[in-house]
Design an enzyme around this catalytic site. Structure first.
Site, mmCIF file in Angstrom:
data_model
loop_
_atom_site.group_PDB
_atom_site.id
_atom_site.type_symbol
_atom_site.label_atom_id
_atom_site.label_comp_id
_atom_site.label_asym_id
_atom_site.label_seq_id
_atom_site.Cartn_x
_atom_site.Cartn_y
_atom_site.Cartn_z
ATOM 1 C CG ASN A 5 -1.849 1.114 1.330
ATOM 2 O OD1 ASN A 5 -1.801 2.031 0.495
ATOM 3 N ND2 ASN A 5 -2.700 1.104 2.327
ATOM 4 N NE ARG B 251 -6.104 1.800 -0.309
ATOM 5 C CZ ARG B 251 -6.134 2.912 0.398
ATOM 6 N NH1 ARG B 251 -5.090 3.271 1.120
ATOM 7 N NH2 ARG B 251 -7.203 3.676 0.388
ATOM 8 C CG HIS C 259 -12.813 4.001 2.944
ATOM 9 N ND1 HIS C 259 -13.488 4.937 3.682
ATOM 10 C CD2 HIS C 259 -11.498 4.258 3.147
ATOM 11 C CE1 HIS C 259 -12.632 5.721 4.301
ATOM 12 N NE2 HIS C 259 -11.400 5.335 3.986
ATOM 13 N NE ARG D 197 -9.847 12.609 4.084
ATOM 14 C CZ ARG D 197 -9.847 11.323 3.747
ATOM 15 N NH1 ARG D 197 -10.599 10.906 2.748
ATOM 16 N NH2 ARG D 197 -9.113 10.459 4.388
ATOM 17 C CD GLU E 19 -9.045 -0.826 3.982
ATOM 18 O OE1 GLU E 19 -8.667 -0.553 5.144
ATOM 19 O OE2 GLU E 19 -9.201 0.037 3.107
#
Ligand code: AMP
Length: 409
Positions: free
Chosen positions: A7, A90, A179, A240, A383
């Protein structure tokens, strides 16, 4: 099959080495501050973790350090690189091209590059990880697993924005979500916990971490999600802002004299829990401050829970009901107080949190009352496991075709 899961971020490289058949984690680590001073490499399983200061001028150098740590020293996990059978990367943005994970070849690399326009930092970083692995392990098959693939099933009424249609045609402006690997994993596991087929369930999955997103999954198919063209949309997050009145953007630019990159930074890095509380993007710190009477921390906490509550309501309406609501990621898995606030007042919708079960710790579990019509479930996300599994399936299928003589290596 041993799969190295990679990742790559713009200045980091996270990895895990997983044996897929045994579902066993062999090694994991992260290189941080890649390309700048103060870089370091954390490697090893929890009880045997080593942190090394190490210069890494780029992702190639970081990957070389990862391989050294896998092969040698106190954190050695394998005897030779031949024990890495495949690599899963990823990739954040798969755009309209990828509705599932893909074996990496020149065409896939070109498409990831083309899509970098939609996720500049993320896709370029993934490419750096891919190129670094290609250089060091040129014969190992690699698979790209996209955050957006799971949401390619969204109907046009959910993924289109009510802008002039040419914006979609000219610039591919639409909702892609993010996601997706996490939402796909927790939905699958929720079906196992509920002991019902996934394709007979209406689920709302809430990934609440530093980044936050919610999805509506109707009979195993994603029909809506809160992140949009970029991962800025939807729920309020750590730094965010999530969804805001779009007119605020030009207003701030005009009144604060900000450029596009400055206003982007304000919405991505200085908003959310951090922006409102003025304390932290970390929910634990915000919670502690709110409990000591800090008013803006309390406001941030209230806004965060309200934001999740509103998406739950939306998605019940979108699917015409819901069988279970799944909570995952740092906040969803660990914060009993936030879960209590999110589910308070939802009893008229048949959603009843069991206070005692909510307080207990554990792995995958139901936390709704026995007579709650809608189940609430906690599923720790994984994940990396999904990336390893997709990689295994694609590489295994390819090897079968080669063995049968219908494809070349
Ligand atoms: P993630 O991005 O999934 O690693 O989640 C990070 C977020 O989870 C941060 O805001 C943390 O404060 C929050 N978090 C982790 N553990 C807890 C906890 N026990 N209570 C409250 N928040 C937590």
């Amino acid at each position: 099959m041993n799969v190295l899961v990679v990742n790559a971020g713009s200045s980091s490289l996270k990895y895990q080495l997983v044996n897929v058949e045994q579902q066993k984690l062999l090694a994991k680590g992260i290189c941080e501050r890649v390309g700048s001073s103060g870089a370091f490499h954390k490697h090893g399983l929890d009880e045997n973790e080593h942190v090394l200061d190490a210069e890494m001028k780029d992702h190639d150098a970081a990957m070389a350090l990862v391989i050294d740590a896998l092969l040698d020293g106190p954190t050695k996990a394998i005897d030779s690189l031949d024990e890495i059978d495949a690599i899963g990367h990823r990739v954040v943005q798969g755009g309209k091209y990828f509705d599932k994970s893909a074996l990496i070849d020149d065409d896939v690399i070109a498409k990831i590059d083309e899509l970098a326009e939609l996720a500049p930092l993320h896709n370029k970083a993934a490419l750096m990880g891919i190129h670094a692995c290609q250089k060091l392990m040129p014969n190992v098959p690699m698979v790209a697993v996209f955050d957006t693939s799971f949401f390619q099933t969204l109907p046009p009424k959910a993924y289109m924005y009510p802008l002039p249609y040419e914006m979609y045609e000219k610039h591919s402006i639409r909702k892609y979500g993010a996601h997706g690997t996490s939402h796909r994993y927790v939905a699958e596991r929720a079906a196992v916990v509920l002991n019902e087929p996934l394709d007979e369930l209406k689920l709302i999955t809430c990934h609440l971490g530093n980044g936050c997103s919610a999805s509506a999954i109707d009979h195993g198919v994603a029909v809506d999600t809160s992140m949009g063209l970029t991962p800025l949309d939807g729920l309020m997050m750590g730094t965010r802002c999530g969804a805001i009145d779009p007119a605020i953007v030009p207003f701030i630019m005009e009144h604060e004299g900000l450029s596009t990159s400055e206003v982007n930074e304000l919405m991505n890095k200085k908003s959310g829990l951090l922006g409102i509380s003025g304390i932290s993007n970390d929910l634990r710190s915000v919670k502690d401050a709110s409990e000591q009477g800090h008013e803006r921390a309390q406001l941030a906490y209230d806004m965060y829970s309200n934001s999740v509550k509103k998406y739950i309501g939306q998605y019940i309406a979108v699917m015409g009901g819901v069988d279970a609501i799944v909570m995952t990621a740092g906040v969803g898995e660990n914060c009993e107080k936030m879960r209590r606030m999110i589910f308070s007042g939802l009893q008229p919708l048949g959603i009843v949190l069991d206070e005692e079960k909510n307080r207990q710790r554990g792995f995958e579990r139901e936390i709704s009352t026995d007579d709650s019509k809608v189940k609430i479930i906690i599923i720790p996300t994984n994940e990396e496991y999904m990336i390893a599994r997709d990689t295994y399936e694609i590489v295994y299928a390819k090897s079968q075709l080669i063995e049968a003589g219908s494809e070349t290596a």
